[in-house]
Motif scaffolding. Structure first.
Motif, short mmCIF file in Angstrom:
data_model
loop_
_atom_site.label_atom_id
_atom_site.label_comp_id
_atom_site.label_asym_id
_atom_site.label_seq_id
_atom_site.Cartn_x
_atom_site.Cartn_y
_atom_site.Cartn_z
N LEU A 255 0.80 -1.23 0.00
CA LEU A 255 0.00 0.00 0.00
C LEU A 255 0.83 1.27 0.00
O LEU A 255 0.43 2.28 -0.60
CB LEU A 255 -0.93 0.00 1.22
CG LEU A 255 -1.98 -1.10 1.27
CD1 LEU A 255 -2.77 -1.00 2.57
CD2 LEU A 255 -2.90 -1.05 0.07
N HIS A 256 2.00 1.24 0.67
CA HIS A 256 2.69 2.50 0.93
C HIS A 256 4.16 2.52 0.53
O HIS A 256 4.81 3.56 0.68
CB HIS A 256 2.60 2.85 2.42
CG HIS A 256 1.20 2.91 2.94
ND1 HIS A 256 0.28 3.83 2.49
CD2 HIS A 256 0.57 2.16 3.87
CE1 HIS A 256 -0.87 3.65 3.12
NE2 HIS A 256 -0.73 2.64 3.96
N SER A 257 4.72 1.42 0.05
CA SER A 257 6.15 1.39 -0.19
C SER A 257 6.56 2.33 -1.31
O SER A 257 5.85 2.50 -2.31
CB SER A 257 6.59 -0.04 -0.54
OG SER A 257 7.99 -0.09 -0.73
N ARG A 258 7.73 2.96 -1.14
CA ARG A 258 8.28 3.88 -2.12
C ARG A 258 9.69 3.45 -2.49
O ARG A 258 10.30 2.64 -1.80
CB ARG A 258 8.29 5.31 -1.55
CG ARG A 258 6.91 5.85 -1.20
CD ARG A 258 7.01 7.23 -0.60
NE ARG A 258 5.69 7.77 -0.27
CZ ARG A 258 5.49 8.95 0.30
NH1 ARG A 258 6.54 9.71 0.62
NH2 ARG A 258 4.25 9.36 0.55
N PRO A 259 10.24 4.02 -3.58
CA PRO A 259 11.63 3.70 -3.95
C PRO A 259 12.58 4.05 -2.80
O PRO A 259 12.35 5.03 -2.08
CB PRO A 259 11.88 4.60 -5.17
CG PRO A 259 10.52 4.87 -5.72
CD PRO A 259 9.61 4.94 -4.52
N PRO A 260 13.67 3.27 -2.62
CA PRO A 260 14.06 2.12 -3.44
C PRO A 260 13.43 0.81 -3.01
O PRO A 260 13.63 -0.21 -3.64
CB PRO A 260 15.58 2.07 -3.21
CG PRO A 260 15.74 2.53 -1.80
CD PRO A 260 14.70 3.61 -1.60
N TRP A 261 12.65 0.83 -1.90
CA TRP A 261 12.14 -0.42 -1.35
C TRP A 261 11.22 -1.16 -2.32
O TRP A 261 11.32 -2.38 -2.48
CB TRP A 261 11.41 -0.14 -0.03
CG TRP A 261 12.30 0.51 0.98
CD1 TRP A 261 12.37 1.84 1.29
CD2 TRP A 261 13.29 -0.13 1.77
NE1 TRP A 261 13.34 2.05 2.25
CE2 TRP A 261 13.92 0.86 2.56
CE3 TRP A 261 13.72 -1.45 1.90
CZ2 TRP A 261 14.94 0.58 3.46
CZ3 TRP A 261 14.73 -1.74 2.80
CH2 TRP A 261 15.33 -0.74 3.56
N ASN A 262 10.31 -0.43 -2.99
CA ASN A 262 9.37 -1.12 -3.87
C ASN A 262 10.01 -1.54 -5.18
O ASN A 262 9.41 -2.25 -5.98
CB ASN A 262 8.14 -0.24 -4.14
CG ASN A 262 8.49 1.04 -4.88
OD1 ASN A 262 9.67 1.38 -5.03
ND2 ASN A 262 7.48 1.77 -5.34
N VAL A 263 11.24 -1.11 -5.44
CA VAL A 263 11.97 -1.55 -6.62
C VAL A 263 12.65 -2.90 -6.34
O VAL A 263 12.67 -3.80 -7.18
CB VAL A 263 13.02 -0.51 -7.05
CG1 VAL A 263 13.86 -1.02 -8.21
CG2 VAL A 263 12.32 0.80 -7.42
#
Length: 295
Positions: A255-263
């Motif tokens: 729901l909330h992850s942003r770069p670089p984590w969601n990459v």
């Protein structure tokens, strides 16, 4: 020279080579460095010519490769270090561990503390960053009881390995294999953090996007299996410590992850794997080996 090193690796010859070359910085030498591989594509030819290197080949999977590496150990080995192929050891690592185990008979398994970990920063550390991290870390002459060893560097007494192996039902990356092994070791003695030395973990396995579905499935299936065999003592502990945190991270990441984590982390895939495993649990067919059905 009392320690054998076992390094498991799959298709990362450059990283593996740099890690083995870095062993030359140790203040004392190992008896042998065993590279447990699946095929010859996983190692550079020049790596094979480095001092004290020996290669064994077998089936793919972290637990299987670690067990396979034990077959190549000379008789005189007293201690075994299991380590990942993307680790930088502090120069005093082997010396500090051997001294600890020589002087403290009750200690059966230990890990060096983490100076820096690329996984926690969602990127791969360079070798130069890793070297700098272990050089700058202020070590302390003490130990501390650990619930589980740090999977990327586990230093264990050879005598335990005469009757104990890594559980090969924990397949591929072996989610929780270090927790399982540590828990069984605690029945024989103390499992500790050795603050007298440290390691830096490059986190190179996240160079490519993870196979989130398989990770998510293992996050549910592997602890369920460990509960069934008594390593996790209660179903409440299974829920509180393993299942609910995994589900929370998967949901938050989706729901909330942003770069670089969601990459680097496939949270949507993890959530799908979590959900499929829970469905399988309700149908009484949840087991670690099921991940092979989804490859």
């Amino acid at each position: 020279m009392k320690t054998a090193i076992i390094v498991s690796s799959v298709n990362r010859p450059e990283i593996l080579h740099d890690t083995i070359v870095a062993m030359a910085r140790q203040t004392i030498s190992p008896v042998v460095t065993v590279l447990s591989l699946c095929d010859t594509n996983s190692v550079r030819e020049e790596t094979l010519w480095l001092p004290l290197v020996r290669v064994v080949q077998g089936s793919k999977g972290l637990t299987r490769q670690r067990n396979n590496g034990l077959q190549a150990l000379p008789r005189e080995v007293k201690y075994v270090l299991f380590m990942d192929d993307d680790i930088e050891l502090a120069p005093n690592y082997l010396e500090s561990m051997e001294r600890l185990f020589d002087e403290t008979a009750r200690v059966v398994l230990a890990s060096g503390v983490s100076a820096k970990d690329g996984l926690r920063e969602a990127r791969t550390l360079s070798r130069e960053e890793a070297v700098a991290a272990v050089q700058q870390y202020r070590v302390e002459n003490r130990i501390e009881t650990a619930e589980g060893a740090y999977g990327c560097n586990m230093f264990v007494r050879r005598s335990l390995l005469e009757t104990m192996r890594f559980d090969e039902r924990l397949l591929l990356d072996g989610w929780l294999e270090d927790y399982d092994f540590s828990t069984r070791c605690r029945l024989k003695g103390d499992v500790v953090w050795n603050f007298g030395t440290c390691v830096a973990h490059l986190g190179a396995q996240r160079i490519g996007r993870e196979r989130g579905f398989l990770v998510g499935y293992s996050q549910i299936a592997n602890p369920f299996y460990l509960w069934q065999k008594g390593v996790i003592p209660s179903f409440f502990r299974l829920l509180k410590t393993f299942w609910l945190p995994a589900l929370r991270v998967s949901l938050q990441g989706t729901l909330h992850s942003r770069p670089p984590w969601n990459v680097l982390f496939d949270y949507k895939g993890r959530m799908r794997g979590n959900m499929r495993a829970l469905v399988d649990a309700s149908c009484f067919r949840l087991r670690p080996e099921r991940i092979l059905d989804f490859i």
